[in-house]
Scaffold this motif. Structure first.
Motif, short mmCIF file in Angstrom:
data_model
loop_
_atom_site.label_atom_id
_atom_site.label_comp_id
_atom_site.label_asym_id
_atom_site.label_seq_id
_atom_site.Cartn_x
_atom_site.Cartn_y
_atom_site.Cartn_z
N GLN A 3 9.22 44.66 56.31
CA GLN A 3 9.97 45.84 56.72
C GLN A 3 9.47 46.41 58.04
O GLN A 3 10.20 47.16 58.70
N SER A 4 8.23 46.07 58.45
CA SER A 4 7.71 46.62 59.70
C SER A 4 8.47 46.10 60.90
O SER A 4 8.35 46.63 62.00
N ARG A 75 13.27 49.77 57.48
CA ARG A 75 11.89 50.28 57.51
C ARG A 75 11.81 51.79 57.36
O ARG A 75 10.78 52.32 56.95
N VAL A 116 11.26 53.93 51.48
CA VAL A 116 10.83 53.97 52.87
C VAL A 116 10.65 55.43 53.28
O VAL A 116 11.02 56.34 52.53
N THR A 324 6.37 52.89 56.19
CA THR A 324 6.53 51.90 55.13
C THR A 324 6.27 52.53 53.77
O THR A 324 6.20 51.83 52.77
#
Length: 325
Positions: A3-4, A75, A116, A324
């Motif tokens: 997700q970064s 993210r 998130v 995150t």
């Protein structure tokens, strides 16, 4: 999924200059962005999501034209005053409100389930936006607040007002406009009021009264994460001195320092409401004491950022880029 490296989902009206600044700050950092407005759903935006299997959360996609966001790759979410869903004319009149509520609740509840970081999480916003509750939180956090009255009992309002010496202000307890025939929607500003002016009209609805606080100037304190952006607002007209939103042309801006005890109390307020953004309004009395008025969890900040060249958009981008949690 990593997700970064995924996109930040921006949910806002297409013509929103504040959201534009955040999108530009993210683009400057090379952070991918997928932007849409709830008004695009369901007529021009497609949602396809599934739950179950290997992943604990929802997975699927949002698609509009060439914009595609994979839910499991998002993210962070920047959610700022989107419009309401616009339905196809094919939906019969008898079902339109039902269909609109299904679209709104379905989309928002799905998005809020994403694990998130958010700026302006809808659930957090609703809980934090209540002015009466804010006064309780602010007092508990250690901020000075005005003595306040909320109700429709004329006798008790007069008694309360006289106990303060008679000098009051009246302000809306909720954001709402008055619709007059042939006129644009009218937003009522804060206005001065003497206790002798209270009459039977107070009994017709809830009224929010406060003691009139003497002001040297006011402060719009924008908080993003742990960063504070305090700007003094100096009013140069009678209308602006009562409510600076009444006369933007009569305002001058200046970056100021936040007293240490006020800053600590602001962060306690933020923690109590689980906020990572807030637009705080303070009055600074002639003796230098800061008095809390309210915090808007989705308030405007671009006007002070532009006037004083403050990196508020960049602070948003930093928070969203590293999110995150």
């Amino acid at each position: 999924m990593d997700q970064s490296r995924g996109p930040v989902l921006v949910v806002a009206e297409q013509l929103d200059p504040t959201a534009d600044l955040v999108v530009q700050a993210l683009a400057d950092r090379g952070v991918p962005v997928v932007r849409f407005d709830l008004a695009e759903f369901p007529a021009a935006l497609t949602l396809a999501a599934e739950h179950g299997g290997e992943l604990p959360g929802w997975r699927g996609r949002l698609c509009a034209d060439r914009r595609v966001a994979r839910l499991e790759e998002v993210r962070a979410v920047y959610y700022r005053r989107p419009g309401l869903p616009v339905l196809s004319p094919r939906v019969p009149d008898a079902y339109r409100e039902w269909a609109r509520s299904q679209a709104l609740v379905g989309m928002v509840q799905l998005l809020t389930s994403l694990p998130v970081a958010w700026i302006h999480h809808p659930d957090v916003y609703r809980a934090a936006a209540h002015k009466p509750g804010q006064l309780v939180t602010a007092t508990t956090a250690g901020l000075t607040v005005p003595r306040s009255y909320l109700g429709n009992c004329l006798e008790s309002a007069r008694e309360w007002g006289r106990s303060l010496g008679g000098e009051l202000v009246c302000k809306p307890v909720a954001a709402a406009s008055i619709d007059l025939p042939g006129e644009p929607p009218l937003m009522l500003p804060t206005r001065p009021l003497h206790v002798s002016e209270l009459d039977e009209s107070l009994e017709l609805t809830a009224h929010y009264l406060q003691e009139r606080v003497p002001k040297a100037y006011e402060v719009r304190l924008t908080v993003v994460g742990r960063r504070l952006f305090p700007v003094a607002i100096h009013a140069r007209s009678a209308a602006a001195r009562e409510d600076w939103r009444s006369d933007y042309g009569a305002l001058e801006y200046e970056v100021v320092d936040v007293p240490r005890d006020v800053a600590a109390a602001v962060f306690r307020f933020m923690a109590a409401h689980q906020l990572n953004f807030g637009a705080f309004d303070f009055a600074v009395r002639p003796d230098g004491r800061w008095v809390f008025f309210e915090c808007n969890p989705a308030g405007q900040w671009q006007f002070v950022a532009q006037a004083c060249r403050l990196p508020v958009a960049e602070a948003h981008a930093s928070l969203l880029q590293g999110a995150t949690t």
